[in-house]
Enzyme design. Structure first.
Site, PDB file in Angstrom:
ATOM      1  N   ARG A  21       0.836  -1.201   0.000  1.00  0.00           N
ATOM      2  CA  ARG A  21       0.000   0.000   0.000  1.00  0.00           C
ATOM      3  C   ARG A  21       0.874   1.255   0.000  1.00  0.00           C
ATOM      4  O   ARG A  21       1.725   1.435   0.857  1.00  0.00           O
ATOM      5  CB  ARG A  21      -0.915   0.017   1.228  1.00  0.00           C
ATOM      6  N   GLU A  44       0.304  -7.921  -3.726  1.00  0.00           N
ATOM      7  CA  GLU A  44      -0.895  -7.084  -3.921  1.00  0.00           C
ATOM      8  C   GLU A  44      -0.507  -5.611  -3.901  1.00  0.00           C
ATOM      9  O   GLU A  44       0.235  -5.167  -3.030  1.00  0.00           O
ATOM     10  CB  GLU A  44      -1.886  -7.371  -2.791  1.00  0.00           C
ATOM     11  N   THR A  73      -7.990  -3.489  -2.196  1.00  0.00           N
ATOM     12  CA  THR A  73      -8.976  -2.409  -2.091  1.00  0.00           C
ATOM     13  C   THR A  73      -9.773  -2.293  -3.388  1.00  0.00           C
ATOM     14  O   THR A  73     -10.021  -1.198  -3.899  1.00  0.00           O
ATOM     15  CB  THR A  73      -8.310  -1.067  -1.708  1.00  0.00           C
ATOM     16  N   LYS A 133     -10.531 -13.500   3.542  1.00  0.00           N
ATOM     17  CA  LYS A 133      -9.623 -12.644   4.293  1.00  0.00           C
ATOM     18  C   LYS A 133     -10.343 -12.134   5.543  1.00  0.00           C
ATOM     19  O   LYS A 133     -11.303 -11.366   5.434  1.00  0.00           O
ATOM     20  CB  LYS A 133      -9.204 -11.496   3.366  1.00  0.00           C
ATOM     21  N   GLY A 163      -2.535  -6.107  11.334  1.00  0.00           N
ATOM     22  CA  GLY A 163      -1.826  -6.254  12.597  1.00  0.00           C
ATOM     23  C   GLY A 163      -0.968  -7.496  12.706  1.00  0.00           C
ATOM     24  O   GLY A 163      -0.507  -7.841  13.802  1.00  0.00           O
ATOM     25  N   GLY A 183       0.713  -6.189   5.839  1.00  0.00           N
ATOM     26  CA  GLY A 183       0.717  -4.781   5.478  1.00  0.00           C
ATOM     27  C   GLY A 183       1.913  -4.026   6.007  1.00  0.00           C
ATOM     28  O   GLY A 183       3.058  -4.273   5.607  1.00  0.00           O
ATOM     29  N   SER A 184       1.664  -3.095   6.931  1.00  0.00           N
ATOM     30  CA  SER A 184       2.705  -2.155   7.346  1.00  0.00           C
ATOM     31  C   SER A 184       3.872  -2.797   8.084  1.00  0.00           C
ATOM     32  O   SER A 184       4.945  -2.205   8.175  1.00  0.00           O
ATOM     33  CB  SER A 184       2.096  -1.049   8.206  1.00  0.00           C
TER      34      SER A 184
END
Length: 209
Positions: A21, A44, A73, A133, A163, A183-184
């Protein structure tokens, strides 16, 4: 090989989806190469990233035969068509939108919708979802995942997303998680490819591969 079969094979090798992202097209190929070198096979690019279709097209071309590439998204059936036009074969959404799921499945693409309840899970599967998901995983728990796994059809792959870090994967795996979206804790905008690679290797090690 169909797109779903290619996804199944890639998922069997490494059931971790890298969520990039905020990535920019001019850096995405280097990051993609680093991820593949670390063992990732699923990547992704969320559609709320800068020029996401450009990034998806670059990755799909660069990593053809080495990784399955798609979009996150994805909120509309029109988005599904746009992603497919760029060579993306995974359609990942934060929600259970049966129109998006059906559009992806109808085009022979991989559908990975987000869900939070049994009703959403069954609606997604009926519409043609490839896997589910659990999102946001921070709002659930391994106990919730285990309970969901007991009622969905046998073989349904449930992926916690949100998370997830190398040090908290074990309870999810014990509860039946088939894989994860990352993710992050894996990638943040502006992160150098080398750092992404270090984080990717930590995730692969935590998975036990």
């Amino acid at each position: 090989m169909t797109h779903v079969a290619a996804f199944d094979a890639a998922f069997a090798r490494c059931p971790l989806i890298a969520i990039l992202r905020g990535v920019n097209p001019d850096e995405v190929e280097a990051i993609g190469e680093t991820l593949v070198e670390a063992g990732f096979t699923l990547i992704e690019v969320p559609l709320n990233s800068p020029d996401p279709l450009d990034s998806i097209g670059r990755l799909a071309c660069r990593l053809k035969g080495r990784a399955v590439v798609g979009a996150g998204t994805v909120l509309t059936a029109a988005d599904v068509a746009s992603v497919a036009d760029m060579g993306g074969t995974m359609i990942i959404s934060p929600n259970t939108n049966v129109d998006v799921i059906a559009a992806a499945a109808g085009a022979g693409l991989v559908s990975l919708p987000g869900f939070a309840t049994p009703s959403e899970a069954f609606a997604a599967l009926t519409a043609g979802a490839t896997a589910l998901k659990l999102f946001p995983a921070e709002a659930a728990s391994p106990v919730v995942l285990k309970a969901l796994g007991a009622v969905v059809p046998a073989g349904t792959r449930l992926l916690p997303v949100g998370g997830i870090a190398p040090d908290n994967m074990a309870p999810w795996l014990a509860a039946g998680a088939a894989g994860f979206g990352l993710g992050s804790a894996l990638y943040k905008p502006g992160m150098a490819a080398a750092e992404v690679g270090d984080r990717a290797r930590a995730f692969v090690a935590a998975l036990g591969q």
